[in-house]
Design a protein around this motif. Structure first.
Motif, PDB file in Angstrom:
ATOM      1  N   ASN A   1      43.305   7.117   3.769  1.00  0.00           N
ATOM      2  CA  ASN A   1      42.533   7.699   4.884  1.00  0.00           C
ATOM      3  C   ASN A   1      42.716   9.207   5.013  1.00  0.00           C
ATOM      4  N   GLY A   2      43.496   9.795   4.096  1.00  0.00           N
ATOM      5  CA  GLY A   2      43.682  11.247   4.092  1.00  0.00           C
ATOM      6  C   GLY A   2      44.946  11.737   4.770  1.00  0.00           C
ATOM      7  N   SER A   3      45.726  10.833   5.321  1.00  0.00           N
ATOM      8  CA  SER A   3      46.906  11.244   6.088  1.00  0.00           C
ATOM      9  C   SER A   3      48.165  11.311   5.228  1.00  0.00           C
ATOM     10  N   TRP A   4      49.145  12.016   5.755  1.00  0.00           N
ATOM     11  CA  TRP A   4      50.510  12.003   5.217  1.00  0.00           C
ATOM     12  C   TRP A   4      51.457  11.591   6.336  1.00  0.00           C
TER      13      TRP A   4
ATOM     14  N   ALA B   1      48.972  17.163  10.028  1.00  0.00           N
ATOM     15  CA  ALA B   1      48.788  18.512  10.578  1.00  0.00           C
ATOM     16  C   ALA B   1      49.728  19.509   9.914  1.00  0.00           C
ATOM     17  N   ARG B   2      50.986  19.118   9.717  1.00  0.00           N
ATOM     18  CA  ARG B   2      51.929  20.042   9.102  1.00  0.00           C
ATOM     19  C   ARG B   2      51.582  20.329   7.642  1.00  0.00           C
ATOM     20  N   VAL B   3      51.303  19.279   6.867  1.00  0.00           N
ATOM     21  CA  VAL B   3      50.991  19.498   5.450  1.00  0.00           C
ATOM     22  C   VAL B   3      49.717  20.343   5.304  1.00  0.00           C
ATOM     23  N   LEU B   4      48.713  20.065   6.134  1.00  0.00           N
ATOM     24  CA  LEU B   4      47.477  20.865   6.071  1.00  0.00           C
ATOM     25  C   LEU B   4      47.747  22.338   6.351  1.00  0.00           C
ATOM     26  N   THR B   5      48.540  22.612   7.370  1.00  0.00           N
ATOM     27  CA  THR B   5      48.860  24.003   7.707  1.00  0.00           C
ATOM     28  C   THR B   5      49.570  24.686   6.549  1.00  0.00           C
TER      29      THR B   5
ATOM     30  N   MET C   1      42.667  17.744  -1.241  1.00  0.00           N
ATOM     31  CA  MET C   1      43.586  17.112  -0.297  1.00  0.00           C
ATOM     32  C   MET C   1      43.373  17.642   1.122  1.00  0.00           C
ATOM     33  N   ILE C   2      43.102  18.939   1.223  1.00  0.00           N
ATOM     34  CA  ILE C   2      42.837  19.535   2.546  1.00  0.00           C
ATOM     35  C   ILE C   2      41.601  18.883   3.161  1.00  0.00           C
ATOM     36  N   ALA C   3      40.588  18.687   2.365  1.00  0.00           N
ATOM     37  CA  ALA C   3      39.354  18.076   2.882  1.00  0.00           C
ATOM     38  C   ALA C   3      39.610  16.660   3.390  1.00  0.00           C
TER      39      ALA C   3
END
Length: 598
Positions: A450-453, A474-478, A500-502
């Motif tokens: 689902n795109g999460s970590w 949120a942390r990994v995306l930042t 991965m960001i998308a």
């Protein structure tokens, strides 16, 4: 909200942050009080000298009585739902005084009722079965819980009968072999392995060759434990761990040990005015680096040059300068606090590196930064991810590689490589590039469908399995969004990161609540921390509608509740905590990111 209104809110929040600087010029924050910490500390003081520590014990017992949940149980924070582990330890501590004190007896009776609703019969051997089933093969917490219960008379005179023996003799092997052993406790719990293992050995009736081996190993194990004792007397600066060690050694007959003397002094020194204890003395390095990150480029408008210099000097002063006695890592890392029991880890180290690169001219801290980078390179696991304390320990959850730490290390390594490329030889550059590539590959493999970590040291009390995919994502995306700009010369890596960001962005957008907030996952009640961190991650992609809804929720929530803390932190052995500066720094980071992008 209009930009002018956000500027006003940013100024108000940054003034609050400024007021939280301690007299030494950095941030200490404040961890929530812990019923578990209180229970174990009270028991340790009781077994050491109940008369001498009468005042501290009474204050601790009074705090427990005043902070009991309405259902009779105790949670990890005063804001947490009751759980079996904390409630059982509280019951055991109360048992030491229930016959002498009617108020304690009343508190214990309510607690017994709660435990019965959880199918825990404190008068039967079933106690051990429930706790061991709950923690499965991880004895880090289950065996200390059962040991304290047995010492406090729970369930009866033969409480040690069903407690597994911790193999404390294995701690005598060279540290490099630890990761090869199937140890039943996590890397940071070696003091408990030794101390609790020794008291179980002393109290439990066993025979055979292993008993002879353990008898011979006992003195050497105690010497090893003494060598790892920090100057403060607090193992990991953690109240429960230090108290478990002290009460175990006291009951094992090692009463005259310096470990006990310093440990008891540490417990007395860290008790709060209201009679409570937190789980750890503080997270000063962590909250200081979070504060620097939250202010970002605006720090010059908030902090004077002198204040920034003091923060800079403080962070430099707490970098580890020697091989660390606790986890054997090389010089260069940072732990979570400035106190001596702190241990270098893979979240505070990249946090400190990134904060220092914001605060100092880069050429003035070259040596410290490159030693820090080398520390990170050495800690990377074979799977490409980063663990918390010790490389190669992957058998138990809190020793495994994890996404949020790995993302943080990617950003720190990318920043160091970008800034100090001219200072690195070709081999070193290759080491950095390889480490970053392996870490990105790890994050690719561990991004959920689902795109999460998932993060390791943070959770949500209201989600399934207490996981917090919103925090982790949120942390990994930042981290990824910032690292991507530094890795622009990597034609293969950047497209992978962008994919991965998308996916991660799509996850965050899908799990936003109708009211604009984010909780730990879809449909979970929102908090300042999770909402603000999600906004901070989305600020880079111009998701105006979702971000503005989130900011509007934050504004409304803040007006009604102030900077209300959420117990999203997961500490050693999965203890929940909240931290005073988490909502403040997250809120500032969200506002700053939005204003700067608009």
């Amino acid at each position: 909200m209009k930009k002018e209104e956000l500027e006003i809110r940013f100024k108000e929040l940054s003034d609050i942050l400024l007021s939280e600087l301690n007299e030494d010029g950095f941030w200490s924050g404040e961890l929530s009080s812990s019923a578990l910490g209180v229970a174990v500390a009270v028991a340790a003081l009781h077994f050491h000298d109940a008369g001498l520590h009468q005042q501290e014990i009474e204050k601790g017992l009074n705090w427990l009585s005043a902070n009991q949940n309405s259902d009779g149980g105790f949670g990890d924070t005063p804001e947490s739902p009751a759980n079996i582990s904390t409630s059982l330890l509280s019951y055991a501590a109360l048992n030491l005084y229930a016959e002498k004190n009617s108020e304690v007896k009343s508190t214990q009776q309510k607690l017994a009722h709660y435990l019965k609703t959880q199918n825990v019969d404190v008068s039967s051997d079933q106690v051990a079965k429930v706790i061991l089933n709950h923690y499965q093969k991880d004895y880090t917490f289950s065996v200390p819980i059962l040991t304290m219960c047995a010492l406090c008379g729970i369930p009866g005179d033969d409480g040690f009968k069903h407690i597994p023996q911790l193999p404390f003799e294995l701690a005598l092997l060279p540290r490099r072999f630890y990761r090869l052993l199937n140890l039943s406790v996590v890397s940071y719990a070696i003091p408990a392995l030794i101390a609790v293992g020794i008291v179980v050995f002393r109290k439990k009736k066993t025979n055979g060759i292993t008993r002879a081996i353990r008898a011979k190993a006992e003195k050497k194990a105690l010497k090893l434990l003494e060598r790892s004792l920090p100057e403060s007397g607090g193992f990991l600066e953690a109240i429960p761990l230090t108290a478990f060690v002290a009460l175990s050694l006291i009951n094992a007959g090692s009463r005259d040990s310096v470990i006990i003397d310093k440990g008891i002094a540490f417990l007395k020194r860290t008790q709060r005015e209201d009679g409570s204890w937190p789980i750890d003395i503080d997270l000063s390095t962590w909250v200081t680096t979070l504060s620097v990150k939250a202010l970002g480029e605006r720090r010059n408008k908030v902090l004077s040059e002198t204040q920034q210099k003091r923060i800079l000097n403080h962070l430099l002063s707490v970098q580890n300068k020697t091989v660390h006695p606790f986890n054997g890592t090389s010089p260069g890392g940072w732990g979570w606090t400035n106190y001596s029991g702190s241990v270098p880890d893979c979240d505070d180290t990249p946090g400190a590196i990134l904060a220092l690169l914001e605060l100092a001219p880069h050429h003035t801290i070259t040596e410290e930064m490159l030693v820090g980078g080398e520390w990170l390179l050495q800690l990377q696991n074979n799977d490409g991810g980063y663990p918390t304390f010790s490389r190669g320990w992957g058998k138990l959850p809190f020793d495994q590689s994890c996404a949020d730490l790995t993302g943080h290390c990617v950003l720190a390594l990318a920043k160091l490589l970008d800034i100090y490329k001219s200072k690195l030889n070709s081999k070193q550059k290759q080491q950095y590039t390889t480490a970053i590539n392996k870490a990105v590959d790890y994050l690719k493999k561990h991004q959920k469908e689902n795109g999460s970590w998932l993060p390791l040291w943070f959770g949500n009390q209201h989600t399934k399995n207490h996981e917090n995919p919103v925090y982790g994502t949120a942390r990994v995306l930042t981290y990824f969004q910032k690292a991507k700009l530094l890795l622009k010369d990597e034609p293969v890596l950047v497209p992978e990161i962008e994919k991965m960001i998308a996916k991660g962005t799509n996850f965050l957008l899908k799990v936003q609540n109708e009211n604009g907030s984010w909780g730990g996952d879809f449909g979970i009640e929102g908090s300042i921390e999770e909402t603000a961190l999600a906004i901070a991650a989305l600020n880079e992609i111009k998701s105006e509608t979702e971000i503005e809804k989130g900011l509007a929720w934050l504004e409304d929530y803040y007006k009604k509740n102030g900077l209300k803390k959420a117990p999203i932190g997961l500490y050693f052995a999965s203890l929940w905590y909240d931290e005073k500066l988490y909502p403040l720094t997250a809120y500032l980071e969200a506002i700053k990111g939005y204003i700067d992008k608009n």
